[in-house]
Design an enzyme around this catalytic site. Sequence first.
Site, short mmCIF file in Angstrom:
data_model
loop_
_atom_site.label_atom_id
_atom_site.label_comp_id
_atom_site.label_asym_id
_atom_site.label_seq_id
_atom_site.Cartn_x
_atom_site.Cartn_y
_atom_site.Cartn_z
N GLU A 14 42.18 -8.32 -25.94
CA GLU A 14 43.47 -9.00 -25.78
C GLU A 14 44.39 -8.53 -26.90
O GLU A 14 44.18 -8.88 -28.06
CB GLU A 14 43.23 -10.51 -25.84
N CYS A 45 42.48 0.85 -23.85
CA CYS A 45 43.12 -0.27 -23.19
C CYS A 45 44.02 -1.05 -24.15
O CYS A 45 45.10 -0.56 -24.47
CB CYS A 45 42.08 -1.16 -22.52
N ARG A 72 52.13 -3.27 -20.59
CA ARG A 72 50.89 -4.05 -20.46
C ARG A 72 50.63 -4.41 -19.01
O ARG A 72 51.55 -4.54 -18.21
CB ARG A 72 51.03 -5.40 -21.19
N ILE A 101 40.74 -2.42 -16.55
CA ILE A 101 40.70 -3.88 -16.56
C ILE A 101 42.01 -4.39 -17.15
O ILE A 101 42.26 -4.23 -18.34
CB ILE A 101 39.51 -4.39 -17.39
N ARG A 102 42.87 -4.96 -16.29
CA ARG A 102 44.20 -5.41 -16.73
C ARG A 102 44.84 -4.32 -17.61
O ARG A 102 45.37 -4.59 -18.68
CB ARG A 102 44.11 -6.73 -17.49
N HIS A 138 38.49 2.13 -19.93
CA HIS A 138 37.38 1.85 -20.86
C HIS A 138 36.25 2.87 -20.70
O HIS A 138 35.31 2.62 -19.94
CB HIS A 138 36.82 0.45 -20.58
N GLU A 140 33.92 3.39 -22.65
CA GLU A 140 32.68 2.81 -23.21
C GLU A 140 31.89 2.01 -22.18
O GLU A 140 30.73 1.66 -22.43
CB GLU A 140 33.00 1.94 -24.44
#
Length: 158
Positions: A14, A45, A72, A101-102, A138, A140
């Site tokens: 976040e 991200c 964002r 993811i978002r 991501h 990872e």
Amino acid sequence: HLRGLDGLIIPGGESTTMRKLVARWGLRDPILELAASGAPIFGTCAGMILLAREISDGDEPVFPLIDVTVKRNAFGRQLESFEGEVSVPVLGDTPVHGVFIRAPVIERVGSTVDVLATLDDGRIVAVRERNAIATAFHPELTQDHRFHSYFLNMASES
């Protein structure tokens, strides 16, 4: 704790919370000094948002190391998160599996920024400027370690 590091990965999460923690713990200047020393910085991200020189909603940049404008949650809310294959020519012919993811997306790229990957629709999802790289996805969260190997090569060269 940053002394002696060869590089730093700023992970997803976040970005607003991360911004607050950076301020609370006084990490902004030490991380900028690490980057200025030549150590590579890799943002994934939310890490991409923290590395951007400009954030389209007007937030102040945290570590403005990459001359890009980032939006964002560019793909929508959590339910619009997705996975897909992403062509990353610097990593070879085999696409990278991207977990979004978002995720943010890059809306503007400065003249000194190298675009490393775009989606089929042209949206920019990975960039590099000097010793800083960022991905909207991501790496990872997959078994593909090529992005991390690329980053480690940057660290060994610095």
